[in-house]
Enzyme design. Structure first.
Site, PDB file in Angstrom:
ATOM      1  N   GLY A 297       0.811  -1.239  -0.160  1.00 22.92           N
ATOM      2  CA  GLY A 297      -0.124  -0.019  -0.073  1.00 22.92           C
ATOM      3  C   GLY A 297       1.031   1.293  -0.061  1.00 22.92           C
ATOM      4  O   GLY A 297       0.459   2.163  -0.708  1.00 22.92           O
ATOM      5  N   TYR A 298       1.739   1.162   0.724  1.00 24.92           N
ATOM      6  CA  TYR A 298       2.924   2.471   0.683  1.00 24.92           C
ATOM      7  C   TYR A 298       3.642   2.480  -0.584  1.00 24.92           C
ATOM      8  O   TYR A 298       3.777   3.703  -1.119  1.00 24.92           O
ATOM      9  CB  TYR A 298       3.947   2.015   1.843  1.00 24.92           C
TER      10      TYR A 298
END
Length: 259
Positions: free
Chosen positions: A158-159
């Site tokens: 997600g990062y």
């Protein structure tokens, strides 16, 4: 005889500048004669940092506290900047965080959190500051991404996706804002170690494992320091980079494998 720095007379805003890369960039800009506005969520920490920097350098250091994941805060920060120093020459959008808060890498709430911190913080402040920097006709914007945007590393997906969005934003804004004389570039740090940072936390948890990871994945076999990234930021914001816009510059000790 007074030595004129590369950023003499320049007005600079740096988001997330109370520690790490943002603070290192503030030090470098001040060292080179710039006037800096610091930003962060902790007003007391910002005040202490600004006092320390004001003692260290002759230039005035200002603060514009606020949570830039919140659009209203971003506009409040922009208004404070106008009141404090009028216009801006350089904006460094540095807010970011890659620390996971759960075990499931596909948890929607986790992806939203990464997006809010790493993408919306930049979008909110650039949206609020655009009318200010547009007037300068020679402004610079530096966005902070990560090598995770271009290659699978140990960071949460997600990062990495959020940092990929920063690279895309850089390319779009570089072309869209060129007519306003605004250059937009991106710096992509690798493994940067600093007090209070994610790598310090991981190092405390598994010293041997972290050492092995760095040795195996970073050709220069060491961590980078915030000042390494600050140097890249200041180069892209300087006249030396006057014909450079829309790029992403890795600062990673050779870790990124793309050609």
């Amino acid at each position: 005889m007074h030595k004129i720095g590369a950023f003499e007379g320049k007005r600079i805003f740096i988001s997330g500048s109370s520690k790490g890369i943002g603070l290192a960039a503030a030090n470098k800009f001040l060292e080179e004669g710039g006037t800096v506005v610091l930003n962060g969520r902790d007003k007391n920490r910002l005040r202490k940092i600004s006092e320390l920097l004001s003692e260290k350098y002759s230039q005035k250091v200002y603060t514009a506290p606020g949570d830039l994941t919140n659009g209203k805060d971003a506009y409040s920060v922009a208004e404070r900047i106008k009141q404090l120093i009028g216009n801006l020459d350089i904006v460094v959008a540095n807010v970011g965080n890659g620390k996971p808060e759960g075990e499931n890498p596909l948890e929607p709430a986790e992806w939203k959190r990464f997006y809010d911190i790493n993408v919306m913080s930049s979008i909110n402040i650039l949206n609020a500051l655009y009318p200010i920097i547009r007037k300068q006709n020679q402004a610079n914007v530096i966005l902070l991404s990560s090598i995770a945007a271009k290659e699978k590393i140990s960071a949460p997906c997600g990062y990495a996706a959020a940092k990929s969005a920063i690279v895309t934003l850089t390319r779009y804004l570089a072309q869209d804002w060129a007519a306003d004389g605004i250059r937009v570039n991106c710096v992509m740090p690798g493994n940067i170690y600093f007090e209070g940072g994610r790598w310090e936390e991981l190092f405390r948890e598994d010293r041997d494992g972290v050492k092995a990871y760095i040795s195996e994945n970073v050709p220069m076999k060491r961590f980078g320091e915030p000042k390494d990234v600050a140097e890249a930021i200041c180069f892209l914001a300087s006249e030396k980079a006057s014909f450079i816009t829309g790029i992403y510059l890795p600062v990673d000790g050779g870790q990124l494998n793309i050609i």
